[in-house]
Design a protein around this motif. Structure first.
Motif, PDB file in Angstrom:
ATOM      1  N   HIS A  75       5.545  61.908  87.082  1.00 27.58           N
ATOM      2  CA  HIS A  75       4.418  61.024  87.440  1.00 27.58           C
ATOM      3  C   HIS A  75       3.052  61.602  87.095  1.00 27.58           C
ATOM      4  O   HIS A  75       2.034  61.103  87.572  1.00 27.58           O
ATOM      5  N   ASN A  76       3.002  62.697  86.287  1.00 23.65           N
ATOM      6  CA  ASN A  76       1.701  63.365  86.167  1.00 23.65           C
ATOM      7  C   ASN A  76       0.712  62.702  85.216  1.00 23.65           C
ATOM      8  O   ASN A  76      -0.479  63.021  85.233  1.00 23.65           O
ATOM      9  N   GLU A  77       1.179  61.746  84.427  1.00 25.63           N
ATOM     10  CA  GLU A  77       0.215  61.122  83.508  1.00 25.63           C
ATOM     11  C   GLU A  77      -0.615  60.060  84.202  1.00 25.63           C
ATOM     12  O   GLU A  77      -0.116  59.296  85.029  1.00 25.63           O
ATOM     13  N   LEU A  78      -1.888  60.008  83.830  1.00 24.67           N
ATOM     14  CA  LEU A  78      -2.789  59.013  84.421  1.00 24.67           C
ATOM     15  C   LEU A  78      -2.647  57.690  83.681  1.00 24.67           C
ATOM     16  O   LEU A  78      -2.274  57.681  82.502  1.00 24.67           O
ATOM     17  N   PRO A  79      -2.957  56.562  84.343  1.00 24.79           N
ATOM     18  CA  PRO A  79      -2.893  55.272  83.636  1.00 24.79           C
ATOM     19  C   PRO A  79      -3.800  55.308  82.401  1.00 24.79           C
ATOM     20  O   PRO A  79      -4.828  55.997  82.424  1.00 24.79           O
ATOM     21  N   PRO A  80      -3.431  54.564  81.321  1.00 20.25           N
ATOM     22  CA  PRO A  80      -4.244  54.596  80.097  1.00 20.25           C
ATOM     23  C   PRO A  80      -5.706  54.253  80.409  1.00 20.25           C
ATOM     24  O   PRO A  80      -5.982  53.320  81.164  1.00 20.25           O
ATOM     25  N   GLY A  81      -6.612  55.032  79.841  1.00 20.63           N
ATOM     26  CA  GLY A  81      -8.050  54.753  80.008  1.00 20.63           C
ATOM     27  C   GLY A  81      -8.615  55.186  81.342  1.00 20.63           C
ATOM     28  O   GLY A  81      -9.820  55.032  81.589  1.00 20.63           O
ATOM     29  N   PHE A  82      -7.768  55.734  82.222  1.00 16.68           N
ATOM     30  CA  PHE A  82      -8.222  56.068  83.569  1.00 16.68           C
ATOM     31  C   PHE A  82      -9.437  56.999  83.553  1.00 16.68           C
ATOM     32  O   PHE A  82     -10.418  56.799  84.266  1.00 16.68           O
ATOM     33  N   LEU A  83      -9.357  58.045  82.701  1.00 20.58           N
ATOM     34  CA  LEU A  83     -10.424  59.060  82.711  1.00 20.58           C
ATOM     35  C   LEU A  83     -11.744  58.527  82.150  1.00 20.58           C
ATOM     36  O   LEU A  83     -12.788  59.167  82.300  1.00 20.58           O
ATOM     37  N   ASP A  84     -11.701  57.316  81.528  1.00 23.38           N
ATOM     38  CA  ASP A  84     -12.943  56.741  80.984  1.00 23.38           C
ATOM     39  C   ASP A  84     -13.965  56.494  82.087  1.00 23.38           C
ATOM     40  O   ASP A  84     -15.160  56.427  81.820  1.00 23.38           O
ATOM     41  N   VAL A  85     -13.478  56.361  83.324  1.00 24.69           N
ATOM     42  CA  VAL A  85     -14.410  56.127  84.434  1.00 24.69           C
ATOM     43  C   VAL A  85     -15.430  57.278  84.496  1.00 24.69           C
ATOM     44  O   VAL A  85     -16.591  57.086  84.863  1.00 24.69           O
ATOM     45  N   TYR A  86     -15.004  58.473  84.064  1.00 24.97           N
ATOM     46  CA  TYR A  86     -15.917  59.628  84.110  1.00 24.97           C
ATOM     47  C   TYR A  86     -16.930  59.629  82.970  1.00 24.97           C
ATOM     48  O   TYR A  86     -17.916  60.346  83.028  1.00 24.97           O
ATOM     49  N   LEU A  99     -14.088  63.180  92.233  1.00 20.62           N
ATOM     50  CA  LEU A  99     -12.708  63.132  92.735  1.00 20.62           C
ATOM     51  C   LEU A  99     -12.526  61.990  93.740  1.00 20.62           C
ATOM     52  O   LEU A  99     -11.523  61.265  93.713  1.00 20.62           O
ATOM     53  N   ARG A 100     -13.546  61.836  94.597  1.00 24.67           N
ATOM     54  CA  ARG A 100     -13.503  60.744  95.584  1.00 24.67           C
ATOM     55  C   ARG A 100     -13.347  59.403  94.863  1.00 24.67           C
ATOM     56  O   ARG A 100     -12.516  58.568  95.246  1.00 24.67           O
ATOM     57  N   SER A 101     -14.148  59.218  93.795  1.00 23.99           N
ATOM     58  CA  SER A 101     -14.065  57.956  93.044  1.00 23.99           C
ATOM     59  C   SER A 101     -12.714  57.842  92.345  1.00 23.99           C
ATOM     60  O   SER A 101     -12.122  56.760  92.309  1.00 23.99           O
ATOM     61  N   GLY A 102     -12.215  58.948  91.804  1.00 25.73           N
ATOM     62  CA  GLY A 102     -10.938  58.931  91.088  1.00 25.73           C
ATOM     63  C   GLY A 102      -9.795  58.491  91.989  1.00 25.73           C
ATOM     64  O   GLY A 102      -8.978  57.646  91.604  1.00 25.73           O
ATOM     65  N   ILE A 103      -9.750  59.038  93.201  1.00 26.30           N
ATOM     66  CA  ILE A 103      -8.662  58.678  94.127  1.00 26.30           C
ATOM     67  C   ILE A 103      -8.780  57.204  94.499  1.00 26.30           C
ATOM     68  O   ILE A 103      -7.786  56.469  94.589  1.00 26.30           O
ATOM     69  N   SER A 104     -10.005  56.762  94.645  1.00 31.45           N
ATOM     70  CA  SER A 104     -10.245  55.362  94.991  1.00 31.45           C
ATOM     71  C   SER A 104      -9.763  54.430  93.870  1.00 31.45           C
ATOM     72  O   SER A 104      -9.108  53.412  94.132  1.00 31.45           O
ATOM     73  N   VAL A 105     -10.063  54.816  92.627  1.00 30.84           N
ATOM     74  CA  VAL A 105      -9.649  53.989  91.480  1.00 30.84           C
ATOM     75  C   VAL A 105      -8.121  53.945  91.386  1.00 30.84           C
ATOM     76  O   VAL A 105      -7.526  52.897  91.134  1.00 30.84           O
TER      77      VAL A 105
END
Ligand SMILES: CC(=O)SCCNC(=O)CCNC(=O)[C@H](O)C(C)(C)COP(=O)(O)OP(=O)(O)OC[C@H]1O[C@@H](n2cnc3c(N)ncnc32)[C@H](O)[C@@H]1OP(=O)(O)O
Ligand SMILES: O=C([O-])CC(=O)C(=O)O
Length: 371
Positions: A75-86, A99-105
């Motif tokens: 399960h370690n891969e993030l959904p496609p495009g997830f890191l674009d939020v940063y 990190l707070r925003s990442g967990i929320s997303v």
């Protein structure tokens, strides 16, 4: 008894929950995790075992540990495009806010978000633990103009976490000490962040919401943020003499010195700090540089003599992070990543046996006014 004379500022000594997860037994000098001593676990076991102890309630067998490792890798891969939020966040964003925003997303991607059963919560916890190194390291790298690194499935959980941050596969001692760091940070009874998570969970809110609140709590310098503050203080001081002068100046100015004192360990050193001091000695020897160790020992002596205060975990964890080559802005996010196991165990326990947290107040305002 009136409400007024039950009041304890900061809820000091107040029992907030019944739990079978952990307990700080200060008389026995033991951090009890489901019956085991955390320090013994950190000496003999690895972080994956703590995940098993905390989420499944028992120390995993060799086979069960392998199954945990496989589940985390799956399960370690993030959904496609997830890191674009940063990419759209200002680059100066504090990494705990990132990190707070990442967990929320991440919440939006979870098909079981509204299922609060023990099994669904446990699976959500594993998915979170699988992804959190990627979020912590990915947010840091993007905000610092670097490319995120893909997980290396050949590496252990801890080695991969370090690799995602530094881009370098760690040596044996580095991996071992980083794993021990994650282990000692994994769970600690009822600190402010765990209380926050349980309060949120008690409204039947979901695990992501509870952890998002806990990130905000852990960011503060009186809690998890202390490790970053300790390292900045050591670097500002530059030398053992500089640190000695800095500490006397701070004490003369009645300033708090980060990394010292603890609500529960008031007259003894945090047992986890002793373990990290040993780790610091090993790393200093391997790197051939004992200057941070020397500074920390001077600080420990001064604070004991002048204030009767002892180091907490963050004091000795900070130089350990530093010698592992970890950027300072990541110290508190890594603390949170490790604590995710404990926090999820508490949310699961709260949901399984819930009563809404809703305390009362000691009202000190005016009465009987009329508009
Ligand atoms: C992993 C962790 O989260 S561990 C905690 C990490 N946080 C830190 O290292 C921050 C520095 N430490 C502190 O601020 C405190 O020791 C805390 C917040 C951790 C615990 O504080 P509390 O239990 O609320 O104690 P409180 O803040 O009431 O302090 C009691 C007395 O000790 C003093 N004191 C406590 N810690 C420190 C410190 N680090 N430096 C100087 N004085 C201190 C206070 O000034 C106070 O003195 P006073 O009675 O003369 O006013
Ligand atoms: O217990 C506390 O209050 C803070 C702490 O040391 C932790 O969360 O590890």
């Amino acid at each position: 008894m009136t409400i007024q004379n039950k009041y304890k500022p900061g809820l000091e000594g107040v029992i907030a929950a019944e739990t079978a997860i952990s307990y700080l037994d200060t008389e026995a000098e033991e951090i009890v995790i489901r019956g085991y001593d955390l320090i013994e676990l950190a000496d003999k076991k690895i972080y994956l075992d703590l995940i098993g102890v905390l989420l499944d309630g028992k120390l995993p067998s060799e086979e069960e540990r392998m199954a945990i490792a496989a589940e985390l890798k799956q399960h370690n891969e993030l959904p496609p495009g997830f890191l674009d939020v940063y990419k759209i966040m200002p680059s100066k964003t504090n990494l705990m806010d990132a990190l707070r925003s990442g967990i929320s997303v991440l919440a939006g991607y979870d098909p079981d978000i509204e299922d609060r059963s023990i099994t669904a919560n446990r699976n959500k916890a594993m998915r979170l633990l699988a992804k959190i190194p990627n979020i912590v390291a990915g947010s840091y790298r993007i905000m610092n103009g670097k490319e995120p690194i893909n997980p290396d499935k050949e590496l252990s959980y801890s080695a991969n976490f370090l690799y995602l941050i530094t881009g370098r596969k760690p040596g044996y001692l580095e991996e071992d000490i980083f794993d021990q760091l994650l282990t000692v940070y994994s769970e600690h009874e009822m600190p402010n962040s765990t209380f926050t998570a349980r309060v949120i969970a008690s409204t039947h809110s979901d695990i992501y919401g509870a952890l998002t609140g806990a990130v905000a709590s852990l960011k503060g310098h009186l809690h998890g943020g202390a490790n970053e503050a300790v390292m900045r203080m050591l670097l500002d001081a530059e030398s053992p003499e500089g640190f000695r002068k800095m500490l006397y100046d701070k004490l003369a100015g009645k300033e708090r010195v980060m990394g010292f004192g603890h609500r529960v360990y008031m007259d003894k050193m945090d047992p986890r700090a002793s373990l990290m001091k040993t780790a610091l000695k090993k790393l200093s020897t391997e790197k051939g540089d004992h200057s941070l160790l020397e500074m920390c020992e001077i600080g420990e002596e001064i604070m004991k003599e002048e204030k009767g205060l002892y180091p907490n975990l963050d004091y000795y964890a900070a130089p350990v992070y530093y010698l592992l080559g970890i950027p300072i802005d990541l110290y508190t996010p890594i603390f949170f990543a490790a604590r995710t196991a404990g926090l999820c165990a508490h949310v699961i326990e709260q949901h399984a046996n819930n009563r809404l947290f809703r305390p009362r107040v000691n009202y000190t305002g005016p009465r009987h006014l009329h508009p």
